[in-house]
Scaffold this motif. Sequence first.
Motif, mmCIF file in Angstrom:
data_model
loop_
_atom_site.group_PDB
_atom_site.id
_atom_site.type_symbol
_atom_site.label_atom_id
_atom_site.label_comp_id
_atom_site.label_asym_id
_atom_site.label_seq_id
_atom_site.Cartn_x
_atom_site.Cartn_y
_atom_site.Cartn_z
ATOM 1 N N ILE A 60 0.834 -1.196 0.000
ATOM 2 C CA ILE A 60 0.000 0.000 0.000
ATOM 3 C C ILE A 60 0.872 1.250 0.000
ATOM 4 C CG2 ILE A 60 -2.024 -1.035 1.104
ATOM 5 C CD1 ILE A 60 -1.047 0.130 3.781
ATOM 6 N N ASP A 61 0.334 2.309 -0.584
ATOM 7 C CA ASP A 61 0.984 3.621 -0.568
ATOM 8 C C ASP A 61 0.295 4.571 0.395
ATOM 9 O OD1 ASP A 61 2.749 2.954 -2.833
ATOM 10 O OD2 ASP A 61 0.888 3.020 -4.001
ATOM 11 N N LEU A 62 -0.968 4.289 0.699
ATOM 12 C CA LEU A 62 -1.744 5.164 1.580
ATOM 13 C C LEU A 62 -2.754 4.323 2.346
ATOM 14 C CD1 LEU A 62 -3.092 8.699 0.922
ATOM 15 C CD2 LEU A 62 -4.697 6.947 1.733
ATOM 16 N N LEU A 63 -2.879 4.601 3.633
ATOM 17 C CA LEU A 63 -3.819 3.889 4.502
ATOM 18 C C LEU A 63 -4.915 4.845 4.962
ATOM 19 C CD1 LEU A 63 -4.428 1.235 6.174
ATOM 20 C CD2 LEU A 63 -3.232 2.383 8.065
ATOM 21 N N PHE A 64 -6.166 4.440 4.772
ATOM 22 C CA PHE A 64 -7.307 5.135 5.353
ATOM 23 C C PHE A 64 -7.598 4.508 6.715
ATOM 24 C CE2 PHE A 64 -8.485 5.702 0.742
ATOM 25 C CZ PHE A 64 -8.372 7.095 0.718
ATOM 26 N N GLU A 65 -7.467 5.281 7.775
ATOM 27 C CA GLU A 65 -7.733 4.784 9.133
ATOM 28 C C GLU A 65 -9.134 5.241 9.563
ATOM 29 O OE1 GLU A 65 -8.500 3.564 12.514
ATOM 30 O OE2 GLU A 65 -6.593 2.784 11.758
ATOM 31 N N ALA A 66 -10.049 4.276 9.707
ATOM 32 C CA ALA A 66 -11.438 4.591 10.075
ATOM 33 C C ALA A 66 -11.984 3.556 11.049
ATOM 34 C CB ALA A 66 -12.314 4.668 8.821
#
Length: 343
Positions: free
Chosen positions: A83-89
């Motif tokens: 991954i290049d970007l993680l969405f933390e939700a």
Amino acid sequence: MERRHFRLGFAGFGNVGRALARLLIARRDELARRYGLSFEVTLLASARRGAWVEPRGVDLEGALRSGWSSASRLAEVLRAAPIDLLFEATPLEPRTGEPALSHVRAALARGVSVVSANKGPIALAARELFGIARKAGAGFRFESAVADCLPVFNLAEAALPVGRLLRFRGVLNSTSNHVLQAIARGRSGEEAIGEMQRLGIAEADPSHDLDGWDQAVKVVILANVLMGRDLTPADVERTPVAAVDPGWLRAEEVAGRAVYLVAEVGPDGPARVHPVALPPGDFLASLRGFSLGLTIETELAATINVSIVEPHVEQTAYGMLADLVAIGQGRMMIPTPLLQATP
């Protein structure tokens, strides 16, 4: 136009994560046309379904429709997931910030950018996380952590480049204030909570909203990130909804004053989340239903009022999408005094 391709990961796939997935699918062509931004989702993780890693890209529409099942856990795969970007939700835990704080630390440490709607890590470790992100060259943004997509950090970045921010005063939680308004008008708090849950705004367990923790975490983020303070949520003076006298609420309603749990903080002194009877001329008194608003007192730009009218999870998702676009454009981090003091 420079083109940028992102391999995206989702930590959490509840109401917000699913709304973001739908938004990404719906706006894929627009993102490519306007910003040269393309993507594939290579990691989906939730506490119930496990962590699904697929280097070639998961079937996001299929995941929305039918879910998935994996024995892997996010903590196990995060250090090597493609991954290049993680969405933390993932859900808020206001005292420790976990497990979200560990997710954000692990991602940033390996140079993976993070967009977070989860407030806990930022409230508890913003200075540390900004330092990790800068050292690793990763992006770190969190517009949705305070008030859905209400422009707070983007406003400060674009419109307030010079001068100090003197005070924040806001209504930053929909559930608690919807409940207060309902009680003031003779309805039950339980009925109001049920309404918010049916709309997907309140959690199944709304205690963080009703006890003032949600707003305490948010006001700490504002104080630390935009004023350079070092508060924790435990430092905030909180008044829970249950401690507010229903008779007083009804009397203030009759007198034409709206009572809200208001979050307040300045560059020094205490931070508070407490009930305030607002006269009709007060900007925050104009907020109705589950609308959110913030008054920002500044050194050079006078007083700025911003609000968002009855936001839903789609607006939280939109704030995360906007942060993805910002990172894609090279606006990696929100300008903050914390970076000035971070080696």
